[in-house]
Design a protein around this motif. Structure first.
Motif, PDB file in Angstrom:
ATOM      1  N   THR A 151      -5.211  12.781   0.317  1.00  0.00           N
ATOM      2  CA  THR A 151      -4.416  11.566   0.453  1.00  0.00           C
ATOM      3  C   THR A 151      -4.964  10.549  -0.536  1.00  0.00           C
ATOM      4  O   THR A 151      -6.169  10.309  -0.580  1.00  0.00           O
ATOM      5  CB  THR A 151      -4.521  11.004   1.887  1.00  0.00           C
ATOM      6  OG1 THR A 151      -4.008  11.989   2.786  1.00  0.00           O
ATOM      7  CG2 THR A 151      -3.741   9.717   2.038  1.00  0.00           C
ATOM      8  N   GLN A 152      -4.081   9.957  -1.334  1.00  0.00           N
ATOM      9  CA  GLN A 152      -4.474   8.946  -2.320  1.00  0.00           C
ATOM     10  C   GLN A 152      -3.639   7.694  -2.083  1.00  0.00           C
ATOM     11  O   GLN A 152      -2.532   7.767  -1.546  1.00  0.00           O
ATOM     12  CB  GLN A 152      -4.246   9.462  -3.749  1.00  0.00           C
ATOM     13  CG  GLN A 152      -5.000  10.749  -4.069  1.00  0.00           C
ATOM     14  CD  GLN A 152      -6.501  10.591  -3.961  1.00  0.00           C
ATOM     15  OE1 GLN A 152      -7.059   9.542  -4.257  1.00  0.00           O
ATOM     16  NE2 GLN A 152      -7.169  11.651  -3.542  1.00  0.00           N
ATOM     17  N   THR A 153      -4.180   6.556  -2.486  1.00  0.00           N
ATOM     18  CA  THR A 153      -3.456   5.296  -2.287  1.00  0.00           C
ATOM     19  C   THR A 153      -3.422   4.462  -3.550  1.00  0.00           C
ATOM     20  O   THR A 153      -4.345   4.487  -4.368  1.00  0.00           O
ATOM     21  CB  THR A 153      -4.068   4.444  -1.157  1.00  0.00           C
ATOM     22  OG1 THR A 153      -5.417   4.160  -1.476  1.00  0.00           O
ATOM     23  CG2 THR A 153      -3.984   5.142   0.171  1.00  0.00           C
ATOM     24  N   LEU A 154      -2.346   3.719  -3.669  1.00  0.00           N
ATOM     25  CA  LEU A 154      -2.181   2.685  -4.693  1.00  0.00           C
ATOM     26  C   LEU A 154      -1.947   1.391  -3.940  1.00  0.00           C
ATOM     27  O   LEU A 154      -1.070   1.323  -3.075  1.00  0.00           O
ATOM     28  CB  LEU A 154      -0.968   2.988  -5.590  1.00  0.00           C
ATOM     29  CG  LEU A 154      -0.527   1.861  -6.529  1.00  0.00           C
ATOM     30  CD1 LEU A 154      -1.618   1.552  -7.561  1.00  0.00           C
ATOM     31  CD2 LEU A 154       0.785   2.238  -7.210  1.00  0.00           C
ATOM     32  N   THR A 155      -2.748   0.385  -4.255  1.00  0.00           N
ATOM     33  CA  THR A 155      -2.607  -0.930  -3.619  1.00  0.00           C
ATOM     34  C   THR A 155      -2.202  -1.923  -4.694  1.00  0.00           C
ATOM     35  O   THR A 155      -2.862  -2.041  -5.728  1.00  0.00           O
ATOM     36  CB  THR A 155      -3.926  -1.355  -2.960  1.00  0.00           C
ATOM     37  OG1 THR A 155      -4.315  -0.351  -2.029  1.00  0.00           O
ATOM     38  CG2 THR A 155      -3.775  -2.678  -2.243  1.00  0.00           C
ATOM     39  N   ILE A 156      -1.102  -2.625  -4.456  1.00  0.00           N
ATOM     40  CA  ILE A 156      -0.597  -3.638  -5.390  1.00  0.00           C
ATOM     41  C   ILE A 156      -0.581  -4.989  -4.676  1.00  0.00           C
ATOM     42  O   ILE A 156      -0.013  -5.096  -3.591  1.00  0.00           O
ATOM     43  CB  ILE A 156       0.819  -3.288  -5.896  1.00  0.00           C
ATOM     44  CG1 ILE A 156       0.836  -1.912  -6.567  1.00  0.00           C
ATOM     45  CG2 ILE A 156       1.332  -4.380  -6.837  1.00  0.00           C
ATOM     46  CD1 ILE A 156       2.230  -1.414  -6.870  1.00  0.00           C
ATOM     47  N   THR A 157      -1.185  -5.986  -5.294  1.00  0.00           N
ATOM     48  CA  THR A 157      -1.149  -7.344  -4.752  1.00  0.00           C
ATOM     49  C   THR A 157      -0.210  -8.169  -5.609  1.00  0.00           C
ATOM     50  O   THR A 157      -0.265  -8.130  -6.837  1.00  0.00           O
ATOM     51  CB  THR A 157      -2.564  -7.957  -4.746  1.00  0.00           C
ATOM     52  OG1 THR A 157      -3.411  -7.118  -3.976  1.00  0.00           O
ATOM     53  CG2 THR A 157      -2.541  -9.364  -4.149  1.00  0.00           C
ATOM     54  N   ALA A 158       0.655  -8.941  -4.936  1.00  0.00           N
ATOM     55  CA  ALA A 158       1.625  -9.784  -5.631  1.00  0.00           C
ATOM     56  C   ALA A 158       1.728 -11.123  -4.914  1.00  0.00           C
ATOM     57  O   ALA A 158       1.385 -11.240  -3.742  1.00  0.00           O
ATOM     58  CB  ALA A 158       2.991  -9.089  -5.669  1.00  0.00           C
TER      59      ALA A 158
ATOM     60  N   THR B 162       0.862  -1.185   0.000  1.00  0.00           N
ATOM     61  CA  THR B 162       0.000   0.000   0.000  1.00  0.00           C
ATOM     62  C   THR B 162       0.896   1.232   0.000  1.00  0.00           C
ATOM     63  O   THR B 162       1.675   1.439   0.928  1.00  0.00           O
ATOM     64  CB  THR B 162      -0.927   0.019   1.228  1.00  0.00           C
ATOM     65  OG1 THR B 162      -1.699  -1.187   1.227  1.00  0.00           O
ATOM     66  CG2 THR B 162      -1.862   1.220   1.196  1.00  0.00           C
ATOM     67  N   ILE B 163       0.787   2.004  -1.064  1.00  0.00           N
ATOM     68  CA  ILE B 163       1.558   3.235  -1.210  1.00  0.00           C
ATOM     69  C   ILE B 163       0.598   4.393  -0.973  1.00  0.00           C
ATOM     70  O   ILE B 163      -0.429   4.505  -1.644  1.00  0.00           O
ATOM     71  CB  ILE B 163       2.197   3.331  -2.609  1.00  0.00           C
ATOM     72  CG1 ILE B 163       3.106   2.125  -2.843  1.00  0.00           C
ATOM     73  CG2 ILE B 163       2.946   4.649  -2.770  1.00  0.00           C
ATOM     74  CD1 ILE B 163       3.552   1.956  -4.261  1.00  0.00           C
ATOM     75  N   THR B 164       0.932   5.212  -0.003  1.00  0.00           N
ATOM     76  CA  THR B 164       0.095   6.358   0.344  1.00  0.00           C
ATOM     77  C   THR B 164       0.821   7.627  -0.071  1.00  0.00           C
ATOM     78  O   THR B 164       1.962   7.861   0.327  1.00  0.00           O
ATOM     79  CB  THR B 164      -0.188   6.381   1.856  1.00  0.00           C
ATOM     80  OG1 THR B 164      -0.767   5.131   2.234  1.00  0.00           O
ATOM     81  CG2 THR B 164      -1.127   7.510   2.222  1.00  0.00           C
ATOM     82  N   LEU B 165       0.149   8.433  -0.887  1.00  0.00           N
ATOM     83  CA  LEU B 165       0.702   9.692  -1.379  1.00  0.00           C
ATOM     84  C   LEU B 165      -0.134  10.823  -0.804  1.00  0.00           C
ATOM     85  O   LEU B 165      -1.358  10.830  -0.954  1.00  0.00           O
ATOM     86  CB  LEU B 165       0.661   9.711  -2.907  1.00  0.00           C
ATOM     87  CG  LEU B 165       1.185  10.947  -3.608  1.00  0.00           C
ATOM     88  CD1 LEU B 165       2.661  11.166  -3.295  1.00  0.00           C
ATOM     89  CD2 LEU B 165       0.978  10.817  -5.113  1.00  0.00           C
ATOM     90  N   ILE B 166       0.520  11.751  -0.124  1.00  0.00           N
ATOM     91  CA  ILE B 166      -0.176  12.847   0.540  1.00  0.00           C
ATOM     92  C   ILE B 166       0.263  14.181  -0.057  1.00  0.00           C
ATOM     93  O   ILE B 166       1.457  14.477  -0.107  1.00  0.00           O
ATOM     94  CB  ILE B 166       0.110  12.860   2.055  1.00  0.00           C
ATOM     95  CG1 ILE B 166      -0.308  11.530   2.680  1.00  0.00           C
ATOM     96  CG2 ILE B 166      -0.596  14.038   2.738  1.00  0.00           C
ATOM     97  CD1 ILE B 166       0.235  11.305   4.064  1.00  0.00           C
TER      98      ILE B 166
END
Length: 98
Positions: A88-95, A36-40
């Protein structure tokens, strides 16, 4: 830049910060891991043409992703947000762990 009479100085650009968390913290081969990458954008202005590059470790295989704003390009590992308001925005990557 904007200066207000009482001596407060407010920059007009966007102040950005980023954080990345992997869950679970301990994984084994075959397990799924979520990044989970959180960009503020703390403001005071909108940020334009924001790009975040995040390469996945060689030990995992990309499964899926979702972003609250913008798009994530799996071929370049770049999250692009054309216009980022103060938020605040998020990018969620599942691997999957190899």
């Amino acid at each position: 830049d904007l200066t207000i009479d009482f001596g407060f100085f407010a920059p007009t650009g966007a102040v950005m910060s980023i954080n990345k968390v992997a869950t679970p913290a301990v994984v084994r081969a075959g397990d799924l891991v979520t990044y989970t990458i959180t960009l503020i954008n703390s403001g005071p202005s909108v940020a334009s043409n924001v790009t975040v590059r995040d390469l996945l470790p060689a030990e995992v295989t990309y499964i899926s992703s979702s972003a609250t704003a913008g798009t994530y390009d799996t071929s370049t590992s770049v999250w692009t947000i054309p216009s980022l308001p103060v938020s605040t925005q998020t990018l969620t990557i599942t691997a999957r762990v190899k």
